[in-house]
Design an enzyme around this catalytic site. Sequence first.
Site, mmCIF file in Angstrom:
data_model
loop_
_atom_site.group_PDB
_atom_site.id
_atom_site.type_symbol
_atom_site.label_atom_id
_atom_site.label_comp_id
_atom_site.label_asym_id
_atom_site.label_seq_id
_atom_site.Cartn_x
_atom_site.Cartn_y
_atom_site.Cartn_z
ATOM 1 C CD1 TRP A 1 41.747 23.734 19.838
ATOM 2 C CD2 TRP A 1 42.707 21.724 20.131
ATOM 3 N NE1 TRP A 1 42.353 23.727 21.075
ATOM 4 C CE2 TRP A 1 42.960 22.511 21.280
ATOM 5 C CE3 TRP A 1 43.210 20.433 20.086
ATOM 6 C CZ2 TRP A 1 43.692 22.040 22.362
ATOM 7 C CZ3 TRP A 1 43.927 19.968 21.166
ATOM 8 C CH2 TRP A 1 44.163 20.763 22.293
ATOM 9 C CE LYS B 1 37.296 22.413 26.598
ATOM 10 N NZ LYS B 1 38.545 21.932 26.062
ATOM 11 C CG ASP C 1 39.529 15.888 19.825
ATOM 12 O OD1 ASP C 1 39.043 15.608 20.939
ATOM 13 O OD2 ASP C 1 40.360 16.807 19.654
ATOM 14 C CB ALA D 1 36.832 17.988 23.429
HETATM 15 C C1 LMR Z 1 40.053 25.739 23.312
HETATM 16 O O1 LMR Z 1 39.993 25.375 22.134
HETATM 17 O O2 LMR Z 1 39.967 26.933 23.651
HETATM 18 C C2 LMR Z 1 40.191 24.712 24.395
HETATM 19 O O3 LMR Z 1 40.236 23.440 23.847
HETATM 20 C C3 LMR Z 1 41.306 25.002 25.313
HETATM 21 C C4 LMR Z 1 42.660 24.793 24.714
HETATM 22 O O4 LMR Z 1 43.455 24.103 25.337
HETATM 23 O O5 LMR Z 1 42.941 25.335 23.635
#
Ligand code: LMR
Length: 394
Positions: free
Chosen positions: A127, A243, A208, A210
């Site tokens: 991410w 989520k 993590d 999520a």
């Molecule tokens: C994403 O990866 O799109 C989500 O986790 C939202 C974000 O805050 O980036």
Amino acid sequence: MFSHLKEQPADKILQLMQMYKDDPRPVKIDLGVGVYKNAEGVTPVMRAVKAAEKRIWEEQESKSYVGLAGDPAFADSMIDLVLGDAVARDSVAAVATPGGTGAVRQAFELIRMANPDARVFVSNPTWPNHVSILKFLNMPIVEYRYFDEETRGVDFDGMLADLADAKPGDVVLLHGCCHNPTGANLNRTQWQQVVDVLLKTGGVPMIDIAYQGFGDGLEEDAAGTRLVASSVPECLIAASCSKNFGVYRERTGLLMAISDKPDMKALAQGNLNFLNRQNYSFPPDHGARVVTTILQEPALRADWAAELEEVRLSMLALREQIASELQRLSGSDRFGFIAQHRGMFSRLGAAPDKVQKLREEHAIYMVGDSRLNIAGLNSETVPILAKAIIDVGI
Ligand code: LMR
């Protein structure tokens, strides 16, 4: 003073959100930011969340501060949801945080306080905000191989080889389930092999999680996290409720620090409380109270789990539909990985110019690395996407 500020790079995911909003074309498809949308394109408030909010509105008599770590009942409920009985409750220090990102940020700061030289191993890719926050905190980052561009699965040999370089005290950031951005996940045997490397190297895992409940189910999605937490001496877990409870804007998350040494729990707890105080004092409570109400009340919990399961199955059905549509149009199985991936995302493995063509010529928005949010589709837009993917030559 302000003139000394530098321009900051725009966050790619949030920038895409804006571009989509600004696009005047009447037919456009948003597969960008990781927000669940139903077939009508709506991100609904879950039934159990509405019911819990009503109950809180009726029963809550004060909005006074709760505590630096948040409500202990929230921590108990979330520890139970994420960890089950994998570890003893009294081995877990925990603080409520503003969302999963808050938990990630606090975890990184805790790592830095413990050891400013600790390197954080992150999957390539991960991410983007993981990397952005680590850079902001000036923490050393090491990438480990993760995604196999050929198979669109996990490059597990590469991952293991890279993790073997961790030194005692280094941190290995893992995604508990539904890997963001790729959708490619570890199986049970691979999780065990990761545990073996962690035990051998002394690397400390940080997980993590999520998207629990978005992949293979609430219990199944927590299996890797539970295995790690029950096998290693120390571990950090950042859990998000955004989520799976659909409470994105309430900013609801929990950071857990687990140690097999009883005296470490108090030390970790004191440091987590301190970090909350330094950064924002008391964590937000509303979303945490909603989540706690749902998890503690059997009827609400059952309804929440049922709705979450509907969400999960709808995303799986979309995965099947797009994989088979692409198989039909391309005459090959090369898109079969979309049905194998789990969670909200799949990485197509397409070059940035193809992603740009999708946006410019077909008004289809996905992140530049070709991550698409499956939940942004419905049964009518799947054929449009499939045709566009073939048209632009992916
Ligand atoms: C994403 O990866 O799109 C989500 O986790 C939202 C974000 O805050 O980036």
